[in-house]
Design a protein around this motif. Sequence first.
Motif, PDB file in Angstrom:
ATOM      1  N   TYR A 158     120.502 -14.292 -25.917  1.00  0.00           N
ATOM      2  CA  TYR A 158     120.067 -15.352 -25.677  1.00  0.00           C
ATOM      3  C   TYR A 158     119.519 -15.786 -24.276  1.00  0.00           C
ATOM      4  N   GLU A 159     118.509 -16.263 -24.347  1.00  0.00           N
ATOM      5  CA  GLU A 159     117.973 -16.868 -23.306  1.00  0.00           C
ATOM      6  C   GLU A 159     119.171 -18.214 -22.681  1.00  0.00           C
ATOM      7  N   ASP A 160     119.237 -17.954 -21.512  1.00  0.00           N
ATOM      8  CA  ASP A 160     120.484 -18.621 -21.021  1.00  0.00           C
ATOM      9  C   ASP A 160     121.412 -18.653 -21.105  1.00  0.00           C
ATOM     10  N   ILE A 161     122.336 -17.856 -21.977  1.00  0.00           N
ATOM     11  CA  ILE A 161     123.989 -17.253 -22.240  1.00  0.00           C
ATOM     12  C   ILE A 161     123.730 -16.273 -21.514  1.00  0.00           C
ATOM     13  N   ASP A 162     124.690 -16.482 -20.851  1.00  0.00           N
ATOM     14  CA  ASP A 162     125.477 -15.047 -19.718  1.00  0.00           C
ATOM     15  C   ASP A 162     126.644 -14.454 -20.031  1.00  0.00           C
ATOM     16  N   SER A 163     127.263 -15.338 -20.909  1.00  0.00           N
ATOM     17  CA  SER A 163     128.970 -14.658 -21.610  1.00  0.00           C
ATOM     18  C   SER A 163     128.678 -15.233 -23.100  1.00  0.00           C
ATOM     19  N   HIS A 164     128.985 -16.588 -23.071  1.00  0.00           N
ATOM     20  CA  HIS A 164     129.206 -16.964 -24.841  1.00  0.00           C
ATOM     21  C   HIS A 164     128.636 -18.369 -24.858  1.00  0.00           C
ATOM     22  N   GLU A 165     128.416 -18.763 -25.955  1.00  0.00           N
ATOM     23  CA  GLU A 165     128.559 -19.747 -26.283  1.00  0.00           C
ATOM     24  C   GLU A 165     128.534 -20.586 -27.579  1.00  0.00           C
ATOM     25  N   ALA A 215     107.659 -20.553 -38.152  1.00  0.00           N
ATOM     26  CA  ALA A 215     108.838 -19.836 -37.416  1.00  0.00           C
ATOM     27  C   ALA A 215     109.145 -18.826 -37.421  1.00  0.00           C
ATOM     28  N   ILE A 216     108.994 -18.117 -38.245  1.00  0.00           N
ATOM     29  CA  ILE A 216     109.737 -16.569 -38.821  1.00  0.00           C
ATOM     30  C   ILE A 216     109.252 -15.852 -37.028  1.00  0.00           C
ATOM     31  N   ASP A 217     106.945 -16.339 -36.845  1.00  0.00           N
ATOM     32  CA  ASP A 217     106.284 -15.272 -36.734  1.00  0.00           C
ATOM     33  C   ASP A 217     106.624 -16.060 -35.053  1.00  0.00           C
ATOM     34  N   GLU A 218     107.219 -16.686 -34.335  1.00  0.00           N
ATOM     35  CA  GLU A 218     107.323 -17.090 -33.398  1.00  0.00           C
ATOM     36  C   GLU A 218     109.077 -16.188 -33.315  1.00  0.00           C
ATOM     37  N   LEU A 219     110.134 -16.450 -34.159  1.00  0.00           N
ATOM     38  CA  LEU A 219     111.089 -15.698 -34.023  1.00  0.00           C
ATOM     39  C   LEU A 219     111.178 -14.793 -33.907  1.00  0.00           C
ATOM     40  N   ASP A 220     110.360 -13.553 -34.758  1.00  0.00           N
ATOM     41  CA  ASP A 220     110.001 -11.989 -35.448  1.00  0.00           C
ATOM     42  C   ASP A 220     110.159 -11.706 -33.521  1.00  0.00           C
ATOM     43  N   ALA A 221     108.821 -12.249 -32.861  1.00  0.00           N
ATOM     44  CA  ALA A 221     108.226 -12.364 -31.427  1.00  0.00           C
ATOM     45  C   ALA A 221     109.270 -12.211 -29.905  1.00  0.00           C
ATOM     46  N   ALA A 222     110.495 -13.321 -30.310  1.00  0.00           N
ATOM     47  CA  ALA A 222     111.308 -13.230 -29.337  1.00  0.00           C
ATOM     48  C   ALA A 222     112.395 -12.154 -29.722  1.00  0.00           C
ATOM     49  N   GLY A 223     112.372 -11.364 -30.990  1.00  0.00           N
ATOM     50  CA  GLY A 223     113.695 -10.673 -31.944  1.00  0.00           C
ATOM     51  C   GLY A 223     115.080 -11.843 -31.867  1.00  0.00           C
ATOM     52  N   ARG A 224     114.597 -12.277 -32.522  1.00  0.00           N
ATOM     53  CA  ARG A 224     115.583 -13.586 -33.563  1.00  0.00           C
ATOM     54  C   ARG A 224     115.748 -13.418 -34.896  1.00  0.00           C
ATOM     55  N   GLU A 225     116.720 -14.046 -35.571  1.00  0.00           N
ATOM     56  CA  GLU A 225     117.110 -13.559 -36.841  1.00  0.00           C
ATOM     57  C   GLU A 225     116.700 -14.232 -37.654  1.00  0.00           C
ATOM     58  N   GLY A 226     116.249 -15.423 -37.535  1.00  0.00           N
ATOM     59  CA  GLY A 226     115.146 -15.545 -39.044  1.00  0.00           C
ATOM     60  C   GLY A 226     116.445 -17.495 -39.109  1.00  0.00           C
ATOM     61  N   VAL A 227     115.917 -17.491 -39.698  1.00  0.00           N
ATOM     62  CA  VAL A 227     116.463 -19.267 -40.063  1.00  0.00           C
ATOM     63  C   VAL A 227     116.924 -19.880 -41.531  1.00  0.00           C
ATOM     64  N   GLU A 243     111.238  -9.483 -39.580  1.00  0.00           N
ATOM     65  CA  GLU A 243     111.796  -8.024 -39.228  1.00  0.00           C
ATOM     66  C   GLU A 243     111.965  -7.267 -38.820  1.00  0.00           C
ATOM     67  N   THR A 244     112.544  -8.009 -37.476  1.00  0.00           N
ATOM     68  CA  THR A 244     112.649  -8.132 -36.709  1.00  0.00           C
ATOM     69  C   THR A 244     114.233  -7.145 -37.129  1.00  0.00           C
ATOM     70  N   GLN A 245     115.222  -9.047 -37.107  1.00  0.00           N
ATOM     71  CA  GLN A 245     116.117  -8.514 -38.011  1.00  0.00           C
ATOM     72  C   GLN A 245     116.484  -7.574 -38.454  1.00  0.00           C
ATOM     73  N   HIS A 246     115.455  -7.299 -39.419  1.00  0.00           N
ATOM     74  CA  HIS A 246     115.801  -6.073 -40.816  1.00  0.00           C
ATOM     75  C   HIS A 246     115.800  -4.579 -40.296  1.00  0.00           C
ATOM     76  N   HIS A 247     115.409  -4.848 -38.686  1.00  0.00           N
ATOM     77  CA  HIS A 247     115.524  -3.290 -38.444  1.00  0.00           C
ATOM     78  C   HIS A 247     116.620  -3.031 -37.351  1.00  0.00           C
ATOM     79  N   ALA A 248     116.504  -4.217 -36.790  1.00  0.00           N
ATOM     80  CA  ALA A 248     118.059  -4.391 -35.776  1.00  0.00           C
ATOM     81  C   ALA A 248     119.427  -3.584 -37.006  1.00  0.00           C
TER      82      ALA A 248
END
Length: 379
Positions: A158-165, A215-227, A243-248
């Motif tokens: 995730y952007e701006d997370i180097d370790s965990h949050e 939201a899904i279009d935006e999250l999909d393009a960023a490789g995120r999970e969903g809503v 779709e990205t999450q399904h394939h991941a």
Amino acid sequence: MDREDYLERLGATTDEPTDLFEHFEQRSVGGRTHHVLTAARHGVERGTVIVEESDAVVRGYPSVPRVLVLDPGLPSFFEGTDSVAVEEKLDGFNVRIALAGGDGDAPLAFTRSGYVCPYTTARARDRLPLAAFFAEHPTKILCTELIGPETPYTSHDYEDIDSHEFRVFDVRDRESGDPVPVADRRILCAEYGVGQPRWFGRSEPSAAVETVRDAIDELDAAGREGVVVKSADGESMVKYTTETQHHAELAYAFSLPFEHGRDFVFSRIVRDAFQAVESGDSDDRLRERARDLGESILHPMVSTIRDVRDGDQVGERHTVRGDPDAIDALFEHLDDQSLTIDRRSDRREDGTRVVEFVKVAESSRDRIQYYLDGGTRDE
């Protein structure tokens, strides 16, 4: 333990205590006896914990259904609901943080199945303002997602997370499980400076269809999970993924091909198929989706077979960072679960212990080696 009393307090759908309590497991944590429900039974959620000494009940988190088509899925599911809230669904490790002991005890982090994770507990105490929160709200549960590339259970960038949050996606009553309304929860967490999932808006259910699509279009393009879409009171909710999450998830499953059942695989393909239909994929777009889906299946599995052939270790790779004692407790916890751990490195960085390790996928490793050695498969 007065089982009839707890049966009533839990609101179980059976009148016979044995029907429910035969499914609880007994564990000892910090010198206290915990009774843990490892699977949902009789209206009581998986991961529900009873602590005898303190008479505390820590309610499990409810299972969240999934909608496969947004329209008419959302208006139908939320029929009679004035408004719904749309928030990001994060790809991380779900833990509930609660006070489960007596006065003066520190909060514990409970996994979905009711285990107390010592590493996540230590990190939560370090990263979240738990003392301040629980001083004012001792009977609440913080429902959180541990996200980032360095966790012992999941690893997603995730952007701006180097370790965990930690991100708090829900606040509930410890015993009843009743949620704080979404708007009130967001205000409450903001007061304590606690991170929360991204907010996409609030609207009546039919209007939320377009909100979720955007939201899904935006999250999909960023490789995120969903809503996750929730009623304003937080009582009802559904999830919808990219779709990205399904394939991941398929890529993950086929990288460890003998660790996951057919239902896991089939459900991801079903999600993708319904999404393709609702999205109105053109023939060209459908071919692209099919290619990506096929690659998520074949490439990881071939890579794993080659690793086994070449004598490399296969499994889930993780990095953890934190207090040395907390990391020792983590590996004791993993050992208690009979996991085979291959530590790749163990070092100090600025006084912090950092360990890279592999949770060895023994079933996949052994089965692949058997076939590579000429073994046969009944089909």
